[in-house]
Design an enzyme around this catalytic site. Sequence first.
Site, PDB file in Angstrom:
ATOM      1  N   PHE A 112       0.810  -1.219   0.000  1.00 28.10           N
ATOM      2  CA  PHE A 112       0.000   0.000   0.000  1.00 28.10           C
ATOM      3  C   PHE A 112       0.842   1.267   0.000  1.00 28.10           C
ATOM      4  O   PHE A 112       0.366   2.339  -0.390  1.00 28.10           O
ATOM      5  CB  PHE A 112      -0.967   0.003   1.190  1.00 28.10           C
ATOM      6  CG  PHE A 112      -0.408   0.482   2.497  1.00 28.10           C
ATOM      7  CD1 PHE A 112      -0.648   1.769   2.954  1.00 28.10           C
ATOM      8  CD2 PHE A 112       0.340  -0.369   3.301  1.00 28.10           C
ATOM      9  CE1 PHE A 112      -0.155   2.199   4.175  1.00 28.10           C
ATOM     10  CE2 PHE A 112       0.830   0.047   4.518  1.00 28.10           C
ATOM     11  CZ  PHE A 112       0.588   1.344   4.964  1.00 28.10           C
ATOM     12  N   LYS A 113       2.103   1.162   0.391  1.00 29.79           N
ATOM     13  CA  LYS A 113       2.950   2.351   0.416  1.00 29.79           C
ATOM     14  C   LYS A 113       3.131   2.955  -0.973  1.00 29.79           C
ATOM     15  O   LYS A 113       3.409   4.141  -1.113  1.00 29.79           O
ATOM     16  CB  LYS A 113       4.309   2.021   1.033  1.00 29.79           C
ATOM     17  CG  LYS A 113       4.243   1.382   2.431  1.00 29.79           C
ATOM     18  CD  LYS A 113       3.622   2.287   3.462  1.00 29.79           C
ATOM     19  CE  LYS A 113       3.455   1.609   4.809  1.00 29.79           C
ATOM     20  NZ  LYS A 113       4.683   1.369   5.537  1.00 29.79           N
ATOM     21  N   ASP A 114       2.953   2.138  -2.009  1.00 33.06           N
ATOM     22  CA  ASP A 114       3.049   2.666  -3.378  1.00 33.06           C
ATOM     23  C   ASP A 114       1.998   3.740  -3.651  1.00 33.06           C
ATOM     24  O   ASP A 114       2.214   4.622  -4.490  1.00 33.06           O
ATOM     25  CB  ASP A 114       2.858   1.542  -4.403  1.00 33.06           C
ATOM     26  CG  ASP A 114       4.030   0.585  -4.460  1.00 33.06           C
ATOM     27  OD1 ASP A 114       5.179   1.033  -4.286  1.00 33.06           O
ATOM     28  OD2 ASP A 114       3.794  -0.617  -4.675  1.00 33.06           O
ATOM     29  N   LEU A 117       3.857   6.679  -2.302  1.00 34.64           N
ATOM     30  CA  LEU A 117       5.258   6.863  -2.672  1.00 34.64           C
ATOM     31  C   LEU A 117       5.498   6.856  -4.176  1.00 34.64           C
ATOM     32  O   LEU A 117       6.618   7.113  -4.618  1.00 34.64           O
ATOM     33  CB  LEU A 117       6.111   5.805  -1.976  1.00 34.64           C
ATOM     34  CG  LEU A 117       6.328   6.139  -0.496  1.00 34.64           C
ATOM     35  CD1 LEU A 117       6.837   4.938   0.282  1.00 34.64           C
ATOM     36  CD2 LEU A 117       7.294   7.306  -0.354  1.00 34.64           C
ATOM     37  N   THR A 147       7.638   0.531   3.417  1.00 31.03           N
ATOM     38  CA  THR A 147       7.970   1.909   3.064  1.00 31.03           C
ATOM     39  C   THR A 147       9.331   1.985   2.387  1.00 31.03           C
ATOM     40  O   THR A 147       9.512   2.729   1.416  1.00 31.03           O
ATOM     41  CB  THR A 147       7.961   2.808   4.313  1.00 31.03           C
ATOM     42  OG1 THR A 147       6.619   2.971   4.762  1.00 31.03           O
ATOM     43  CG2 THR A 147       8.534   4.179   4.009  1.00 31.03           C
TER      44      THR A 147
END
Length: 499
Positions: A112-114, A117, A147
Amino acid sequence: MRYNSTRDSGVSVSSAQAITQGISKDGGLFVPESIPSLSEEELLSLVDKTYVERAAAVLSKFLTDFSAEEVRECASLAYTAGRFRSPAVAPLHPLADGVDILELWHGPTCAFKDMALQILPHLMRVSAGKTAGGKTIIILVATSGDTGKAALEGFRDAADTRILVFYPEDGVSPMQKLQMTTQEGDNVAVCAIRGNFDDAQTGVKAIFTDPAVAARLEENGMLFSSANSINWGRLVPQIVYYVSAYCDLLKRGAVSMGDPINVAVPTGNFGNILAAYYAREMGLPVARLICASNENRVLTDFIETGVYDRNRPFHTTASPSMDILISSNLERLLYDLSGRDDGEIRRLMDGLKNEGRYRVSAPMYDKLRRLFAAGSCDDRRTARTIREVFERHGYLLDTHTAVAVSVYGDYRQETGDATPTVIASTANPYKFSGAVLAALGGPSDAGEFEKVDLLHKATGCAVPEPLASLRGKTPRFTEVCNRADMERMVYRLLHIGAE
């Protein structure tokens, strides 16, 4: 829109400055001076829009020193078909009656950090052009797994930018470690630390707020910023996918405009569920926010008692991205619950630093309990949830999403609350193939990619290409340091030396 520090409300900066700087010099986090509203009419107008259009509409409310063209360009560059494997970017998967899984892992690193980011480097580029005066931006990151890789991938070979990532040596999954240590790019560096994520995060925050370190970077034409969710530019894009999920429910006819939903989120650092809180404050019809923890249940205990206490055993679990005892983003929520009382936040954060604990006031606790429910799930129940959901629905969960599904099940059984619910799914199950395979009864003594193959054979679920392509890759980065040596390692990785 101006941004204040949670520890000094007198600090007032633009969104570009907040993004470039990352964290306030007083150690506080930047927050918007007010939360913009999102009307029902605006929500309805987004129902038939693309994810890029929804992102531009939400972000423009917070990034008012960006032009409409700049916001749209950043969103368009981030959320393209070439970077996300789903045309919807963050699709909903109906799991059961009234329950949808919000899949946030279709980006290049399968986590989900994509979602944030992939756009942060573009927001950083525009922000630096407005505020950095030609300095090289040094992105300094502490990671519990996801992350780090997402930031490395997002900032890889970005102009006038370098990125340094620290991760706990034994606190990430084998696949997460391989993703980071094999990262390509001329401007990236990765180092493990002996300790856990809290050690890495505390070390990074200390380096960020050390005037001597800032002066050394200044001498070399450099400026720190962050890709952790302490950076507002990392957090604000996460608001978008909760708005987008509600629009998709409207489009499908699962809810009518104004109908409430619940949101359940597996979280350790509190950023993902905080984004849902901000979406609610904007006007999204969210009834309850359900905070799901693993065995490191510091957030569960806080929501249930009003006491935050990190003085407890640290557990290394099958959901390592949630193995956290110091939840940095909680400070932003506390600032809101206190009525933006920076003195109260300083008192609470001093208590956390000096005694490892604090208790919020009765009025703050009352607000907290009205908004949030909480629960926790150990590894045994996580594995059982993965197995039961696959057997019942043919849907494969990763170890973090399974925590949220389990906690939501407890919540629904205890309360009888059948409000339509969105459960945030934070990673593709193949990022944690060993634990997922074991949950389905597979062997635990196989090699990492043998486990991937066995999991694919057992489930038929496709292996994402970004993970499959890691097979046979040799790590580039193998250094390990102690927490006390992180500052010296930063100088070394930047090739600027230390006095």
